[in-house]
Design a protein around this motif. Structure first.
Motif, mmCIF file in Angstrom:
data_model
loop_
_atom_site.group_PDB
_atom_site.id
_atom_site.type_symbol
_atom_site.label_atom_id
_atom_site.label_comp_id
_atom_site.label_asym_id
_atom_site.label_seq_id
_atom_site.Cartn_x
_atom_site.Cartn_y
_atom_site.Cartn_z
ATOM 1 N N GLU A 1 -4.054 15.651 -8.692
ATOM 2 C CA GLU A 1 -4.594 16.705 -7.840
ATOM 3 C C GLU A 1 -3.449 17.596 -7.417
ATOM 4 O O GLU A 1 -2.306 17.187 -7.388
ATOM 5 C CB GLU A 1 -5.264 16.081 -6.610
ATOM 6 C CG GLU A 1 -6.572 15.449 -6.992
ATOM 7 C CD GLU A 1 -7.416 15.096 -5.794
ATOM 8 O OE1 GLU A 1 -7.481 15.916 -4.879
ATOM 9 O OE2 GLU A 1 -7.988 14.003 -5.809
ATOM 10 N N ARG A 2 -3.778 18.823 -7.110
ATOM 11 C CA ARG A 2 -2.781 19.745 -6.592
ATOM 12 C C ARG A 2 -2.097 19.072 -5.406
ATOM 13 O O ARG A 2 -2.760 18.614 -4.484
ATOM 14 C CB ARG A 2 -3.495 21.017 -6.157
ATOM 15 C CG ARG A 2 -2.608 22.153 -5.916
ATOM 16 C CD ARG A 2 -3.449 23.390 -5.705
ATOM 17 N NE ARG A 2 -2.957 24.470 -6.551
ATOM 18 C CZ ARG A 2 -1.798 25.062 -6.330
ATOM 19 N NH1 ARG A 2 -1.027 24.694 -5.340
ATOM 20 N NH2 ARG A 2 -1.397 26.017 -7.143
ATOM 21 N N ALA A 3 -0.766 19.009 -5.441
ATOM 22 C CA ALA A 3 -0.063 18.258 -4.408
ATOM 23 C C ALA A 3 -0.250 18.896 -3.038
ATOM 24 O O ALA A 3 -0.519 18.226 -2.056
ATOM 25 C CB ALA A 3 1.419 18.158 -4.769
ATOM 26 N N LEU B 1 4.966 24.346 -17.644
ATOM 27 C CA LEU B 1 4.075 23.543 -16.797
ATOM 28 C C LEU B 1 3.847 24.236 -15.464
ATOM 29 O O LEU B 1 4.526 25.214 -15.151
ATOM 30 C CB LEU B 1 4.577 22.106 -16.623
ATOM 31 C CG LEU B 1 5.726 21.769 -15.712
ATOM 32 C CD1 LEU B 1 5.586 20.352 -15.227
ATOM 33 C CD2 LEU B 1 7.044 21.904 -16.440
ATOM 34 N N ASP B 2 2.870 23.740 -14.707
ATOM 35 C CA ASP B 2 2.556 24.344 -13.417
ATOM 36 C C ASP B 2 3.446 23.779 -12.327
ATOM 37 O O ASP B 2 3.939 22.664 -12.427
ATOM 38 C CB ASP B 2 1.087 24.093 -13.059
ATOM 39 C CG ASP B 2 0.144 24.937 -13.895
ATOM 40 O OD1 ASP B 2 0.644 25.849 -14.578
ATOM 41 O OD2 ASP B 2 -1.073 24.671 -13.853
ATOM 42 N N ALA B 3 3.572 24.575 -11.273
ATOM 43 C CA ALA B 3 4.472 24.179 -10.194
ATOM 44 C C ALA B 3 3.810 23.272 -9.168
ATOM 45 O O ALA B 3 4.470 22.747 -8.295
ATOM 46 C CB ALA B 3 5.003 25.429 -9.504
ATOM 47 N N ASP B 4 2.500 23.095 -9.284
ATOM 48 C CA ASP B 4 1.798 22.381 -8.215
ATOM 49 C C ASP B 4 1.712 20.880 -8.445
ATOM 50 O O ASP B 4 0.969 20.197 -7.761
ATOM 51 C CB ASP B 4 0.401 22.971 -8.024
ATOM 52 C CG ASP B 4 -0.409 22.942 -9.314
ATOM 53 O OD1 ASP B 4 0.116 22.435 -10.325
ATOM 54 O OD2 ASP B 4 -1.551 23.418 -9.310
ATOM 55 N N LEU B 5 2.460 20.399 -9.424
ATOM 56 C CA LEU B 5 2.533 18.965 -9.737
ATOM 57 C C LEU B 5 1.228 18.406 -10.288
ATOM 58 O O LEU B 5 1.040 17.205 -10.319
ATOM 59 C CB LEU B 5 2.977 18.156 -8.502
ATOM 60 C CG LEU B 5 4.442 18.411 -8.109
ATOM 61 C CD1 LEU B 5 4.738 17.842 -6.743
ATOM 62 C CD2 LEU B 5 5.381 17.806 -9.147
ATOM 63 N N GLN B 6 0.330 19.313 -10.719
ATOM 64 C CA GLN B 6 -0.888 18.807 -11.383
ATOM 65 C C GLN B 6 -0.522 18.238 -12.744
ATOM 66 O O GLN B 6 -1.159 17.317 -13.238
ATOM 67 C CB GLN B 6 -1.920 19.919 -11.513
ATOM 68 C CG GLN B 6 -2.553 20.286 -10.187
ATOM 69 C CD GLN B 6 -3.868 21.019 -10.374
ATOM 70 O OE1 GLN B 6 -3.867 22.223 -10.620
ATOM 71 N NE2 GLN B 6 -4.963 20.309 -10.255
ATOM 72 N N ASN B 7 0.481 18.854 -13.367
ATOM 73 C CA ASN B 7 1.024 18.305 -14.611
ATOM 74 C C ASN B 7 2.270 17.513 -14.244
ATOM 75 O O ASN B 7 3.265 18.096 -13.856
ATOM 76 C CB ASN B 7 1.467 19.407 -15.583
ATOM 77 C CG ASN B 7 0.438 20.506 -15.733
ATOM 78 O OD1 ASN B 7 0.781 21.675 -15.610
ATOM 79 N ND2 ASN B 7 -0.793 20.145 -15.975
HETATM 80 MG MG MG Z 1 -3.017 23.934 -10.402
#
Ligand code: MG
Ligand code: UDP
Length: 323
Positions: free
Chosen positions: A203-205, A97-103
């Protein structure tokens, strides 16, 4: 190497995600603990220039054996970083998963359940996707190309990196030594059974997308050349098509000069011009595409590793190795 003991590895690429890391780590830990399975979280730092590395090291110190930090020497790109994480992973199942909390990490369990049902690859569909128009458009084309290339094996959303893989698929991915891998598609080509689940999308946190237009273009090219000779075949069709047009033009000129007089269309000069331009365009397109393939051959012939691991933290005894 899969050990029976470890059920789940979570692989997260990190590139300058300092503001997101604390919350991301906290929520992912909570999500893992709630699952009642054995797990590890692998944070791969892809050459961040902010404090991400020290945050990852700190997290791996605080949760030894549960949070593993893989620190790459510089920025190799998201898919290379994920590959580095896969190489470090030991779980029977792997979720990326992505680190930006989008997932949202809270959705991980949905994928794990599907993997336990026996699916090799679990994709996810982003419910009301929260991205800019530009970003969405780029991934629409990615999805379109991929769908064309992996005929029969349909996945709706390739861009979403919240995905689950079984150990055999992970090993297969790791055995592909080529450069410029696009992991979701590579995985798909090895999957026996695949499925998709709906996941929330946020959204990207904090911070902004790490994909510049150039990185997106590079990704599209990777996709196109990394998968099949389909583009080359298209080129052949294109060539045939142009040749066909040339013949049709020839016939038109022939007929028109019979019907009208020989001077029709400035003696055919303009028609010839347009034909020449079509051919030139075709040649340029062909050269560009061939160039892409030759570039790939060049990269692979060099045989450079796709990434270098500087160190691995959080395991017993720090290691240093290249893959
Ligand atoms: Mg992202
Ligand atoms: N990422 C990375 N290396 C890069 C670019 C991105 O490891 O060169 C990571 C990034 O930290 C994030 C994930 O890949 O965890 C997805 O990146 P981003 O959110 O910027 O992409 P988008 O959501 O716009 O697709």
């Amino acid at each position: 190497m899969a050990t029976d003991a470890l059920e789940l590895s979570i692989v997260i690429p990190v590139y300058n995600e300092e503001p997101n890391l604390p919350e991301m780590i906290r929520r992912t830990l909570a999500a893992c603990e709630a699952m009642k399975r054995s797990w590890e979280i692998i944070l791969v730092d892809d050459g961040s220039t902010d404090r991400s590395v020290s945050l990852i090291e700190e997290a791996s110190r605080n949760h030894p054996g549960r949070i593993i930090g893989v620190i790459l020497t510089t920025n190799f790109g998201q898919h290379a970083a994920v590959t580095a994480g896969l190489a470090q992973s030991r779980g029977k199942y792997v979720v990326t998963l992505d680190a930006d909390l989008q997932n949202p990490p809270e959705e991980i369990h949905k994928l794990v359940e599907k993997l336990e049902e026996g699916y090799d690859v679990v994709g996810s569909i982003r419910e009301n996707r929260k991205d800019t128009i530009f970003r969405r458009l780029a991934s629409k084309t990615v999805n379109m190309v991929v769908r064309k290339l992996t005929k029969g094996k349909v996945m709706t959303d390739y861009g979403c990196m919240l995905r689950g893989y079984s150990r055999p698929v992970v090993n297969a991915i790791l055995n592909c030594r080529e450069q410029g891998k696009f992991i979701p598609m590579l995985a798909m080509s090895f999957a026996r059974r695949s499925v998709e689940v709906n996941v929330r999308h946020a959204e990207r946190a904090a911070g902004e997308s790490k994909y510049s237009i150039w990185k997106l273009i590079a990704l599209q090219y990777d996709l196109l050349t990394g998968t099949s000779t389909f583009p080359l075949r298209m080129l052949t069709f294109f060539g045939f098509f142009i040749a066909f047009l040339g013949i049709v033009f020839g016939i038109v000129i022939f007929v028109m000069t019979r019907i009208y007089d020989k001077d029709w269309g400035a003696n055919g000069v303009f028609t010839l011009f347009s034909i020449a331009f079509v051919f030139m365009g075709g040649q340029f397109a062909a050269m560009g595409l061939l160039g892409e393939y030759i570039g790939k051959i060049h990269l692979n012939a060099r045989g450079r590793p796709q990434y270098f691991v500087e160190k691995v933290t959080g395991t017993s005894g720090e290691q240093s190795h290249n893959v």
